[in-house]
Design a protein around this motif. Sequence first.
Motif, mmCIF file in Angstrom:
data_model
loop_
_atom_site.group_PDB
_atom_site.id
_atom_site.type_symbol
_atom_site.label_atom_id
_atom_site.label_comp_id
_atom_site.label_asym_id
_atom_site.label_seq_id
_atom_site.Cartn_x
_atom_site.Cartn_y
_atom_site.Cartn_z
ATOM 1 N N VAL A 3 27.603 65.926 72.919
ATOM 2 C CA VAL A 3 27.627 67.282 72.375
ATOM 3 C C VAL A 3 26.977 68.220 73.385
ATOM 4 N N ILE A 4 27.662 69.356 73.651
ATOM 5 C CA ILE A 4 27.218 70.324 74.658
ATOM 6 C C ILE A 4 27.037 71.686 74.013
ATOM 7 N N ASP A 5 25.892 72.312 74.235
ATOM 8 C CA ASP A 5 25.651 73.686 73.794
ATOM 9 C C ASP A 5 26.426 74.625 74.702
ATOM 10 N N ALA A 6 27.416 75.324 74.135
ATOM 11 C CA ALA A 6 28.293 76.173 74.947
ATOM 12 C C ALA A 6 27.575 77.403 75.492
ATOM 13 N N LYS A 7 26.497 77.836 74.858
ATOM 14 C CA LYS A 7 25.777 79.036 75.298
ATOM 15 C C LYS A 7 24.782 78.740 76.412
ATOM 16 N N THR A 8 24.074 77.616 76.280
ATOM 17 C CA THR A 8 23.048 77.286 77.273
ATOM 18 C C THR A 8 23.534 76.317 78.339
ATOM 19 N N GLY A 9 24.674 75.682 78.090
ATOM 20 C CA GLY A 9 25.177 74.712 79.046
ATOM 21 C C GLY A 9 24.292 73.487 79.156
ATOM 22 N N THR A 10 23.766 73.031 78.030
ATOM 23 C CA THR A 10 22.892 71.861 78.014
ATOM 24 C C THR A 10 23.435 70.810 77.055
ATOM 25 N N LEU A 11 23.042 69.567 77.280
ATOM 26 C CA LEU A 11 23.434 68.470 76.405
ATOM 27 C C LEU A 11 22.487 68.414 75.209
ATOM 28 N N THR A 12 23.054 68.433 74.012
ATOM 29 C CA THR A 12 22.236 68.328 72.800
ATOM 30 C C THR A 12 22.358 66.955 72.155
ATOM 31 N N ASN A 13 23.340 66.176 72.560
ATOM 32 C CA ASN A 13 23.461 64.796 72.094
ATOM 33 C C ASN A 13 24.007 63.961 73.240
ATOM 34 N N VAL A 14 23.260 62.934 73.648
ATOM 35 C CA VAL A 14 23.600 62.133 74.807
ATOM 36 C C VAL A 14 22.990 60.747 74.611
ATOM 37 N N PRO A 15 23.637 59.668 75.084
ATOM 38 C CA PRO A 15 23.098 58.326 74.854
ATOM 39 C C PRO A 15 21.696 58.123 75.413
ATOM 40 N N ASN A 16 21.464 58.600 76.646
ATOM 41 C CA ASN A 16 20.161 58.480 77.296
ATOM 42 C C ASN A 16 20.116 59.427 78.486
ATOM 43 N N ASP A 17 19.035 59.371 79.239
ATOM 44 C CA ASP A 17 18.874 60.327 80.338
ATOM 45 C C ASP A 17 19.635 59.935 81.597
ATOM 46 N N ARG A 18 20.456 58.899 81.529
ATOM 47 C CA ARG A 18 21.310 58.562 82.672
ATOM 48 C C ARG A 18 22.356 59.647 82.922
ATOM 49 N N LEU A 19 22.830 60.271 81.842
ATOM 50 C CA LEU A 19 23.899 61.265 81.941
ATOM 51 C C LEU A 19 23.318 62.667 81.858
ATOM 52 N N GLY A 57 38.400 81.398 67.970
ATOM 53 C CA GLY A 57 37.160 82.098 68.262
ATOM 54 C C GLY A 57 36.386 81.430 69.387
ATOM 55 N N THR A 58 35.251 82.011 69.716
ATOM 56 C CA THR A 58 34.416 81.502 70.799
ATOM 57 C C THR A 58 33.480 80.424 70.270
ATOM 58 N N PRO A 59 33.580 79.212 70.763
ATOM 59 C CA PRO A 59 32.754 78.122 70.228
ATOM 60 C C PRO A 59 31.308 78.224 70.694
ATOM 61 N N THR A 60 30.437 77.603 69.942
ATOM 62 C CA THR A 60 29.027 77.510 70.343
ATOM 63 C C THR A 60 28.678 76.110 70.819
ATOM 64 N N SER A 61 29.581 75.140 70.588
ATOM 65 C CA SER A 61 29.332 73.787 71.090
ATOM 66 C C SER A 61 30.653 73.061 71.320
ATOM 67 N N TYR A 62 30.618 72.143 72.267
ATOM 68 C CA TYR A 62 31.740 71.255 72.554
ATOM 69 C C TYR A 62 31.293 69.819 72.322
ATOM 70 N N SER A 63 32.265 68.946 72.048
ATOM 71 C CA SER A 63 31.923 67.529 71.919
ATOM 72 C C SER A 63 33.136 66.667 72.253
ATOM 73 N N PHE A 64 32.847 65.445 72.690
ATOM 74 C CA PHE A 64 33.905 64.465 72.916
ATOM 75 C C PHE A 64 33.317 63.066 72.810
ATOM 76 N N PRO A 65 34.130 62.089 72.357
ATOM 77 C CA PRO A 65 33.662 60.705 72.292
ATOM 78 C C PRO A 65 33.741 60.061 73.673
ATOM 79 N N LEU A 66 32.746 59.275 74.017
ATOM 80 C CA LEU A 66 32.755 58.559 75.285
ATOM 81 C C LEU A 66 33.849 57.501 75.280
#
Length: 444
Positions: free
Chosen positions: A330-346, A419-428
Amino acid sequence: MSENEKKNASPFTVPAEIDQYIRRGMEQAKELRQNRSRKRWIRIGSSLVACLFIFVFIFSVRLSPAVAAYVSSIPGMEKIVEFLRDDKGLQKAAEHNLVQNIGASDSVEDVTFTIDQVLADEKRMVLFYTVKHPFTDKEVALHKIELLDKTGKEWEHGVSWSSMGREEPVIQDRIDIVINEATEIPDAMTAKVTLAIDNLEQKTPLLIDFAVDKNKFKTLDKKVYPVMKEVMIDGQRFTIEQIAVFPTQTEVSIRFDPANQKHIFDFDKLRLEDEKGETFAFWGNGVPVRDNGENRRIYNLESIYFVEPEKLILKADGIRALDKDKLRIVIDAKTGTLTNVPNDRLKLTALRQVDDVVGMDFSLKVPPQDKHSHISLGYDLTDDLGNEYDYVQGSASSATKDEAIQNYSILFKRKTNKGTPTSYSFPLSSYPERLQGTFSLEVK
């Protein structure tokens, strides 16, 4: 889903050719292509003569590098020799006279596309082709191919090819066709081929009529080895259901226990080993795996059809898997940061949003066994507003200073406008985390 093209995009800019990339990616990202057709029968006599010629020399390729070098110098034979060196199963198929000479071509503005040979059975068809062009400073690539049957009906198949542009005046390569269970190769076909020159799709397609002699393989029925053996690794269960063998490939059917806490992505060096210690693994071209219903997959390995081993052991050096609750990025579209990620490798290194195009750059720290291989992070993007996206293209590269760091870029095009999204997501679709343990199972 096959990723047939790996173009490196700038990490911070959208390329000027974005429309061409998008059109190309939207076509190639479809794993199944449905097409139309025309008819033309080739002369069986000359085809059989050519196949006999190929059979004699392919056998020699396995015995003598000198003969292999000689055969490689014969026009039209280079790509077959090169391809078969990577696949023991296809070498055996060629030795048993499954290569057919085609020699059908079409030309548009001094560019000629020729289907030279075909190697086929009921599950897979490999087309060997040649492109000749007069350009000295332009890259030519196969942009799209549609296989059209003689009645105009569409037939379903999966297709993969390399679409890297090349400047050589003579380009030789192959196209891998995966044939669905419920369909078969038409008696006669037209290949509708669209080329790209310097990344620009050409408007006029080439039309090549050809036929495949199905008598060559129609009596070669598949061989099935029932297995139904369960494997337990690191608390995760899966069952090897059966092994089905065809002249062009071996299919290993695996069912995963839906109660598993981890999602299994893939196996490291999945292979069959016979009583002599010879191994049969994925050949590195075509389609390595496909879904086979819920919690089931079929893994394609080199064919053992003409080997008929007395003993078979299925092995893997590792198993890629991840907790099921960590599969979605999961990616915050406004800040360009990861809000959900398996670990800090990515880590997300860049997020580009230009009109209906979304580009993402990632860095991934991988363990030592993965530093020379790359994965596909994901294909199915969505957002919090429910917009739909097409996967356009992806690229991967290794960092120059740190071999443990890999860089990935993914490009999507939005199909809807909610509309303009606030977050993006995709399954690994894969990740460099593994279960603790390997497996070795006797299946015959």
